[in-house]
Design a protein around this motif. Structure first.
Motif, PDB file in Angstrom:
ATOM      1  N   SER A   1       0.547  -1.556 -11.908  1.00  0.00           N
ATOM      2  CA  SER A   1       0.799  -2.962 -11.584  1.00  0.00           C
ATOM      3  C   SER A   1       2.140  -3.413 -12.162  1.00  0.00           C
ATOM      4  O   SER A   1       2.834  -4.221 -11.554  1.00  0.00           O
ATOM      5  CB  SER A   1      -0.336  -3.832 -12.121  1.00  0.00           C
ATOM      6  N   ARG A   2       2.503  -2.860 -13.313  1.00  0.00           N
ATOM      7  CA  ARG A   2       3.815  -3.201 -13.883  1.00  0.00           C
ATOM      8  C   ARG A   2       4.931  -2.678 -13.008  1.00  0.00           C
ATOM      9  O   ARG A   2       5.871  -3.391 -12.668  1.00  0.00           O
ATOM     10  CB  ARG A   2       3.950  -2.586 -15.287  1.00  0.00           C
ATOM     11  N   ARG A   3       4.814  -1.420 -12.598  1.00  0.00           N
ATOM     12  CA  ARG A   3       5.869  -0.806 -11.784  1.00  0.00           C
ATOM     13  C   ARG A   3       6.036  -1.525 -10.455  1.00  0.00           C
ATOM     14  O   ARG A   3       7.144  -1.627  -9.939  1.00  0.00           O
ATOM     15  CB  ARG A   3       5.529   0.655 -11.502  1.00  0.00           C
ATOM     16  N   LEU A   4       4.931  -1.961  -9.885  1.00  0.00           N
ATOM     17  CA  LEU A   4       4.996  -2.582  -8.564  1.00  0.00           C
ATOM     18  C   LEU A   4       5.240  -4.085  -8.674  1.00  0.00           C
ATOM     19  O   LEU A   4       5.401  -4.758  -7.656  1.00  0.00           O
ATOM     20  CB  LEU A   4       3.691  -2.326  -7.799  1.00  0.00           C
ATOM     21  N   ALA A   5       5.227  -4.588  -9.919  1.00  0.00           N
ATOM     22  CA  ALA A   5       5.474  -6.013 -10.148  1.00  0.00           C
ATOM     23  C   ALA A   5       4.459  -6.887  -9.421  1.00  0.00           C
ATOM     24  O   ALA A   5       4.816  -7.868  -8.752  1.00  0.00           O
ATOM     25  CB  ALA A   5       6.906  -6.382  -9.745  1.00  0.00           C
ATOM     26  N   VAL A   6       3.206  -6.497  -9.526  1.00  0.00           N
ATOM     27  CA  VAL A   6       2.120  -7.328  -9.010  1.00  0.00           C
ATOM     28  C   VAL A   6       1.031  -7.390 -10.068  1.00  0.00           C
ATOM     29  O   VAL A   6       1.081  -6.689 -11.070  1.00  0.00           O
ATOM     30  CB  VAL A   6       1.533  -6.776  -7.689  1.00  0.00           C
ATOM     31  N   ALA A   7       0.031  -8.229  -9.835  1.00  0.00           N
ATOM     32  CA  ALA A   7      -1.037  -8.371 -10.812  1.00  0.00           C
ATOM     33  C   ALA A   7      -1.927  -7.126 -10.803  1.00  0.00           C
ATOM     34  O   ALA A   7      -2.058  -6.437  -9.795  1.00  0.00           O
ATOM     35  CB  ALA A   7      -1.875  -9.598 -10.510  1.00  0.00           C
TER      36      ALA A   7
ATOM     37  N   ASP B   1       0.836  -1.200   0.000  1.00  0.00           N
ATOM     38  CA  ASP B   1       0.000   0.000   0.000  1.00  0.00           C
ATOM     39  C   ASP B   1       0.874   1.254   0.000  1.00  0.00           C
ATOM     40  O   ASP B   1       0.585   2.217  -0.711  1.00  0.00           O
ATOM     41  CB  ASP B   1      -0.908   0.012   1.242  1.00  0.00           C
ATOM     42  N   GLY B   2       1.898   1.221   0.792  1.00  0.00           N
ATOM     43  CA  GLY B   2       2.802   2.364   0.873  1.00  0.00           C
ATOM     44  C   GLY B   2       3.459   2.655  -0.464  1.00  0.00           C
ATOM     45  O   GLY B   2       3.517   3.809  -0.902  1.00  0.00           O
ATOM     46  N   ARG B   3       3.912   1.606  -1.127  1.00  0.00           N
ATOM     47  CA  ARG B   3       4.553   1.822  -2.434  1.00  0.00           C
ATOM     48  C   ARG B   3       3.537   2.325  -3.448  1.00  0.00           C
ATOM     49  O   ARG B   3       3.841   3.165  -4.298  1.00  0.00           O
ATOM     50  CB  ARG B   3       5.184   0.509  -2.923  1.00  0.00           C
ATOM     51  N   LEU B   4       2.316   1.809  -3.361  1.00  0.00           N
ATOM     52  CA  LEU B   4       1.273   2.245  -4.294  1.00  0.00           C
ATOM     53  C   LEU B   4       0.954   3.721  -4.083  1.00  0.00           C
ATOM     54  O   LEU B   4       0.873   4.494  -5.049  1.00  0.00           O
ATOM     55  CB  LEU B   4       0.020   1.384  -4.106  1.00  0.00           C
ATOM     56  N   LEU B   5       0.782   4.124  -2.840  1.00  0.00           N
ATOM     57  CA  LEU B   5       0.464   5.523  -2.563  1.00  0.00           C
ATOM     58  C   LEU B   5       1.611   6.439  -2.982  1.00  0.00           C
ATOM     59  O   LEU B   5       1.377   7.523  -3.527  1.00  0.00           O
ATOM     60  CB  LEU B   5       0.155   5.706  -1.071  1.00  0.00           C
ATOM     61  N   THR B   6       2.819   6.004  -2.719  1.00  0.00           N
ATOM     62  CA  THR B   6       3.971   6.813  -3.103  1.00  0.00           C
ATOM     63  C   THR B   6       4.037   6.965  -4.620  1.00  0.00           C
ATOM     64  O   THR B   6       4.305   8.054  -5.135  1.00  0.00           O
ATOM     65  CB  THR B   6       5.263   6.160  -2.584  1.00  0.00           C
ATOM     66  N   LEU B   7       3.766   5.873  -5.313  1.00  0.00           N
ATOM     67  CA  LEU B   7       3.778   5.919  -6.780  1.00  0.00           C
ATOM     68  C   LEU B   7       2.681   6.835  -7.299  1.00  0.00           C
ATOM     69  O   LEU B   7       2.905   7.645  -8.210  1.00  0.00           O
ATOM     70  CB  LEU B   7       3.592   4.504  -7.328  1.00  0.00           C
ATOM     71  N   LEU B   8       1.512   6.737  -6.704  1.00  0.00           N
ATOM     72  CA  LEU B   8       0.406   7.596  -7.141  1.00  0.00           C
ATOM     73  C   LEU B   8       0.702   9.063  -6.863  1.00  0.00           C
ATOM     74  O   LEU B   8       0.319   9.936  -7.649  1.00  0.00           O
ATOM     75  CB  LEU B   8      -0.884   7.202  -6.421  1.00  0.00           C
TER      76      LEU B   8
ATOM     77  N   ALA C   1       3.651  10.402  -6.838  1.00  0.00           N
ATOM     78  CA  ALA C   1       4.695  10.860  -7.752  1.00  0.00           C
ATOM     79  C   ALA C   1       4.169  11.003  -9.181  1.00  0.00           C
ATOM     80  O   ALA C   1       4.538  11.926  -9.892  1.00  0.00           O
ATOM     81  CB  ALA C   1       5.880   9.893  -7.724  1.00  0.00           C
ATOM     82  N   GLU C   2       3.311  10.090  -9.591  1.00  0.00           N
ATOM     83  CA  GLU C   2       2.796  10.114 -10.963  1.00  0.00           C
ATOM     84  C   GLU C   2       1.300   9.862 -10.941  1.00  0.00           C
ATOM     85  O   GLU C   2       0.852   8.751 -11.210  1.00  0.00           O
ATOM     86  CB  GLU C   2       3.501   9.048 -11.812  1.00  0.00           C
ATOM     87  N   PRO C   3       0.559  10.922 -10.652  1.00  0.00           N
ATOM     88  CA  PRO C   3      -0.884  10.768 -10.423  1.00  0.00           C
ATOM     89  C   PRO C   3      -1.634  10.268 -11.647  1.00  0.00           C
ATOM     90  O   PRO C   3      -2.677   9.632 -11.514  1.00  0.00           O
ATOM     91  CB  PRO C   3      -1.333  12.191 -10.079  1.00  0.00           C
ATOM     92  N   ARG C   4      -1.146  10.542 -12.802  1.00  0.00           N
ATOM     93  CA  ARG C   4      -1.896  10.194 -14.004  1.00  0.00           C
ATOM     94  C   ARG C   4      -1.653   8.747 -14.417  1.00  0.00           C
ATOM     95  O   ARG C   4      -2.090   8.299 -15.473  1.00  0.00           O
ATOM     96  CB  ARG C   4      -1.522  11.132 -15.156  1.00  0.00           C
ATOM     97  N   ILE C   5      -0.923   8.027 -13.624  1.00  0.00           N
ATOM     98  CA  ILE C   5      -0.612   6.648 -13.935  1.00  0.00           C
ATOM     99  C   ILE C   5      -1.896   5.814 -13.882  1.00  0.00           C
ATOM    100  O   ILE C   5      -2.782   6.066 -13.088  1.00  0.00           O
ATOM    101  CB  ILE C   5       0.438   6.117 -12.929  1.00  0.00           C
ATOM    102  N   GLY C   6      -1.965   4.810 -14.751  1.00  0.00           N
ATOM    103  CA  GLY C   6      -3.127   3.944 -14.754  1.00  0.00           C
ATOM    104  C   GLY C   6      -2.914   2.735 -13.874  1.00  0.00           C
ATOM    105  O   GLY C   6      -1.808   2.475 -13.393  1.00  0.00           O
ATOM    106  N   VAL C   7      -3.984   1.989 -13.668  1.00  0.00           N
ATOM    107  CA  VAL C   7      -3.900   0.802 -12.827  1.00  0.00           C
ATOM    108  C   VAL C   7      -2.955  -0.220 -13.440  1.00  0.00           C
ATOM    109  O   VAL C   7      -2.157  -0.850 -12.743  1.00  0.00           O
ATOM    110  CB  VAL C   7      -5.301   0.184 -12.643  1.00  0.00           C
ATOM    111  N   LEU C   8      -3.037  -0.350 -14.746  1.00  0.00           N
ATOM    112  CA  LEU C   8      -2.206  -1.340 -15.432  1.00  0.00           C
ATOM    113  C   LEU C   8      -0.728  -0.988 -15.322  1.00  0.00           C
ATOM    114  O   LEU C   8       0.108  -1.833 -14.986  1.00  0.00           O
ATOM    115  CB  LEU C   8      -2.626  -1.430 -16.905  1.00  0.00           C
ATOM    116  N   GLU C   9      -0.412   0.263 -15.603  1.00  0.00           N
ATOM    117  CA  GLU C   9       0.976   0.704 -15.521  1.00  0.00           C
ATOM    118  C   GLU C   9       1.488   0.587 -14.088  1.00  0.00           C
ATOM    119  O   GLU C   9       2.625   0.177 -13.852  1.00  0.00           O
ATOM    120  CB  GLU C   9       1.085   2.147 -16.021  1.00  0.00           C
TER     121      GLU C   9
END
Lengths: 157, 157
Positions: free
Chosen positions: A26-32, A7-14, A16-24
DNA sequence: GGTGAAAGGTCATTAAG
DNA sequence: CTTAATGACCTTTCACC
């Protein structure tokens, strides 16, 4: 709510890059992808993520001056004062606080001269006994949440 | 930057329903899809919209206590103090201000007892002469931008 | 306006607490 | 046993050219 490391990595990623999509994401976080979606749903359901509202800069709208005003309120006038302050567009935020002074509000204005007009409008109301204003010069730490999120994520409680 | 009435309606719509797409927004505003896209681009290029970062609620993360601390700083210690405060996750925001007290910061904590720990960490630093803290009890007006946007949009300047 | 790409939903299977 | 993650498939919707 308990936040784990993902969750922490997801929030941090969001953040940093708010316009990121769910699919992208998931790639960055290496999860489904479904995992990211489930986490997002959970974070929103539990109120950790209130929303993704546009982050509007008052300065870019023509309101480059920010100030904090501490207000002292007459007994029993709280509700009226709140309604009055809520009706002033330049009042961006209002808190009731402990200690001397009973309310703290964040104001913006078009200029230092314009701030006088805003303050006059704010304090020109029955029930406001006294006001003291501090003008913001610099903002070394803009409103942030990432460090707190990371601390919360590392504290498995 | 000057904002017109359509920009105002677009920003208001985005604030109300952040997950809305460009296409859906164009329908609601009864304008062409390309118009909405152009307006969005312009608003972002001009910095009116900084981004669409997730709006995280510290209370939901386990930090339900908010406080504002006014700090008095020794001459010449400003830079060090800023760096110190920036390193504390519970410091969500920091401003330098005019008037008595030289800095104003927003803090969060896990409880009133935990706030003591946070304050100790914040003020336990050379260069901070004095601190006075106000605990937030209620937040009648949460941070908002829509009223200001609408005022800016109606003032064709 | 057409098209490639995501989002969002559901499912069965598998892993882990 | 319960909760979560995964990969697969599908349909609708959107963003971009």
């Amino acid at each position: 709510m308990k936040i784990d490391e993902l969750d922490g990595r997801l929030l941090t990623l969001l953040a940093a890059e708010p316009r990121i999509g769910v699919l992208e994401a998931s790639r960055r976080l290496a999860v489904a992808r479904g995992t990211v979606q489930a986490r997002l749903d959970r974070l929103q359901t539990n109120g950790v993520i209130r929303g993704f509202g546009p982050d509007v800069d008052p300065a870019a709208l023509g309101y480059p001056v920010t100030a904090f005003a501490t207000l002292e309120i007459s007994q029993g006038q709280g509700a009226d004062v709140r309604a009055h302050l809520a009706s002033v567009p330049e009042v961006l935020e209002l808190h009731t606080i402990t200690g001397h002074g009973d309310m703290l509000c964040r104001l913006v204005a078009r200029s230092n001269a314009d701030l006088q007009r805003v303050i006059d409008r704010v304090v020109g109301f029955d029930g406001i006994v006294r006001a003291s204003t501090a003008i913001v010069m610099e903002n070394p730490v803009p409103l942030r949440i990432v460090p707190l999120v990371q601390q919360a994520a590392s504290q498995r409680e």
